[in-house]
Design an enzyme around this catalytic site. Structure first.
Site, PDB file in Angstrom:
ATOM      1  N   GLY A  12      -5.893  -2.019  -6.407  1.00 26.38           N
ATOM      2  CA  GLY A  12      -5.334  -2.981  -7.355  1.00 26.38           C
ATOM      3  C   GLY A  12      -6.262  -3.311  -8.512  1.00 26.38           C
ATOM      4  O   GLY A  12      -5.818  -3.664  -9.605  1.00 26.38           O
ATOM      5  N   ASN A  13      -7.593  -3.161  -8.287  1.00 20.24           N
ATOM      6  CA  ASN A  13      -8.537  -3.500  -9.360  1.00 20.24           C
ATOM      7  C   ASN A  13      -8.499  -2.496 -10.511  1.00 20.24           C
ATOM      8  O   ASN A  13      -9.072  -2.726 -11.565  1.00 20.24           O
ATOM      9  CB  ASN A  13      -9.966  -3.611  -8.798  1.00 20.24           C
ATOM     10  CG  ASN A  13     -10.420  -2.341  -8.099  1.00 20.24           C
ATOM     11  OD1 ASN A  13      -9.644  -1.697  -7.384  1.00 20.24           O
ATOM     12  ND2 ASN A  13     -11.658  -1.955  -8.297  1.00 20.24           N
ATOM     13  N   LYS A 128       3.923  -8.028   5.469  1.00 20.39           N
ATOM     14  CA  LYS A 128       3.384  -7.792   4.126  1.00 20.39           C
ATOM     15  C   LYS A 128       3.865  -8.885   3.173  1.00 20.39           C
ATOM     16  O   LYS A 128       5.047  -8.927   2.822  1.00 20.39           O
ATOM     17  CB  LYS A 128       3.888  -6.419   3.655  1.00 20.39           C
ATOM     18  CG  LYS A 128       3.094  -5.810   2.544  1.00 20.39           C
ATOM     19  CD  LYS A 128       1.980  -4.942   3.052  1.00 20.39           C
ATOM     20  CE  LYS A 128       1.282  -4.226   1.928  1.00 20.39           C
ATOM     21  NZ  LYS A 128      -0.055  -3.797   2.303  1.00 20.39           N
ATOM     22  N   LYS A 212      -0.189   1.762   0.803  1.00 17.00           N
ATOM     23  CA  LYS A 212      -0.418   2.888  -0.118  1.00 17.00           C
ATOM     24  C   LYS A 212      -1.554   3.798   0.352  1.00 17.00           C
ATOM     25  O   LYS A 212      -1.553   4.985   0.036  1.00 17.00           O
ATOM     26  CB  LYS A 212      -0.643   2.406  -1.558  1.00 17.00           C
ATOM     27  CG  LYS A 212      -1.886   1.568  -1.759  1.00 17.00           C
ATOM     28  CD  LYS A 212      -2.999   2.277  -2.504  1.00 17.00           C
ATOM     29  CE  LYS A 212      -4.092   1.313  -2.794  1.00 17.00           C
ATOM     30  NZ  LYS A 212      -5.366   1.542  -2.192  1.00 17.00           N
ATOM     31  N   LYS A 274      -7.966   0.936   4.568  1.00 24.61           N
ATOM     32  CA  LYS A 274      -8.601   2.068   3.867  1.00 24.61           C
ATOM     33  C   LYS A 274      -9.351   2.970   4.853  1.00 24.61           C
ATOM     34  O   LYS A 274      -9.207   4.186   4.848  1.00 24.61           O
ATOM     35  CB  LYS A 274      -9.547   1.560   2.773  1.00 24.61           C
ATOM     36  CG  LYS A 274      -8.812   0.836   1.656  1.00 24.61           C
ATOM     37  CD  LYS A 274      -9.749   0.173   0.679  1.00 24.61           C
ATOM     38  CE  LYS A 274      -9.005  -0.455  -0.473  1.00 24.61           C
ATOM     39  NZ  LYS A 274      -7.945  -1.407  -0.097  1.00 24.61           N
TER      40      LYS A 274
END
Length: 313
Positions: A12-13, A128, A212, A274
């Protein structure tokens, strides 16, 4: 170096919360991506869409609920809109960067559907959070009208939660493959992909958000990519994060990663998915691919082995 195929998952960054902020940020993102292309890598880009899909969904709901006469927009359609909007910004920025370096590659965004299992346990337990915060009364009213699920979110109010099922199949995989084979830079699986379930004929969208990083790992496996590169806000994965004894890791074996997870070292909403996505990719590929977690700014150095955290068997 031959043309190594890499799937990059942008955090997102790398994107913005507003269109203006995003247009500025993606210029920087594009520089890092084109650096990798210039280094001889074949790059496939995936990205998140958390804030963006929340904004789109909220705008549509607000407009529909406040007498503007606009129809209520289903969640999968909001996901598709976010893929188009983020893809447009990314491809525009990457095209500009390629042009300024006199490089000839082309860029395209593939609006990507990702099949999930309609019996995925995630559907029974939505986790979520999306969209904005409501008071208990407002949330109850929406539940009565629309049947959504709300949870109390860290003392900030009530937020809608949607399921987060596991990706089973990337519907547009063959299209993505043929674009990659022609040497194009492809942006795909935006926001984890639009979640769809198989019908007797074709597919149908469902209200959910696929992680994602998981979709990026699936894409990397299906494309036979040499590396899965997950880009985030930090240069290396750390244990004892934000504590005096914080330690940055240059590499992680599957066993070490499992031990750190058991010890609760990685935060649920940020580093854990991640690391888990990287572990899944490394475990399942038979072609010796490695996974890497690092920051956008350090991607080039990390792929040369100078920084970042590499995850391997």
């Amino acid at each position: 170096m031959g043309s190594k195929k890499i799937v990059i998952a942008l955090g997102g960054n790398a994107l913005g919360n507003t269109p203006e902020e995003q247009l500025g940020l993606v210029k920087n993102t594009a520089k890092s991506i084109v650096d990798l292309v210039a280094d001889g890598y074949q790059v496939i880009v995936a990205h998140g869409n958390g804030p963006q899909v929340g904004v789109i969904n909220l705008a549509m709901e607000y407009s529909a609920n406040n007498g503007a006469g606009t129809p209520s927009m289903p969640f999968p359609e909001c996901g598709a809109m976010s893929q188009g909007y983020i893809g447009y910004h990314l491809q525009q920025a990457i095209e500009g960067e390629l042009e300024s370096r006199k490089m000839g590659q082309k860029v395209a965004t593939v609006v990507t559907q990702v099949e999930v299992d309609k019996n995925d346990p995630g559907f029974k337990n939505p986790t979520k959070p999306i969209g904005s915060f409501y008071s208990k009364e407002e949330a109850d009213k929406i539940v009565a009208e629309k049947g959504y699920t709300f949870v109390e979110d860290a003392g900030r109010g009530y937020r809608r939660v949607v399921p987060s099922p596991i990706p089973v199949k990337i519907v547009e995989l063959d299209v993505i493959k043929s674009l990659v084979e022609q040497g194009h830079i492809v942006i795909a699986c935006g926001g984890g992909g639009i979640p769809v379930v198989k019908k007797e004929v074709g597919y149908e969208g469902v209200a959910a958000v696929i992680d994602k990083d998981r979709s990026s790992a699936k894409l990397a496996l299906d494309l036979g990519a040499d590396s899965l590169v997950i880009l985030t806000a930090v240069e290396k994965v750390c244990v004892n994060f934000n504590k005096p004894n914080q330690e940055a890791l240059s590499e992680l074996t599957l066993e070490e990663a499992e031990k750190h997870i058991a010890d609760g070292q990685f935060a649920k909403g940020s580093m854990l998915p991640k690391v888990e996505a990287c572990m899944g990719y490394v475990k399942e590929n038979a072609f010796g691919g490695t996974a890497l977690i690092t920051s956008l700014e350090k991607a080039k150095e990390a792929l040369r082995g100078e920084t970042g955290t590499i995850i391997k068997k």
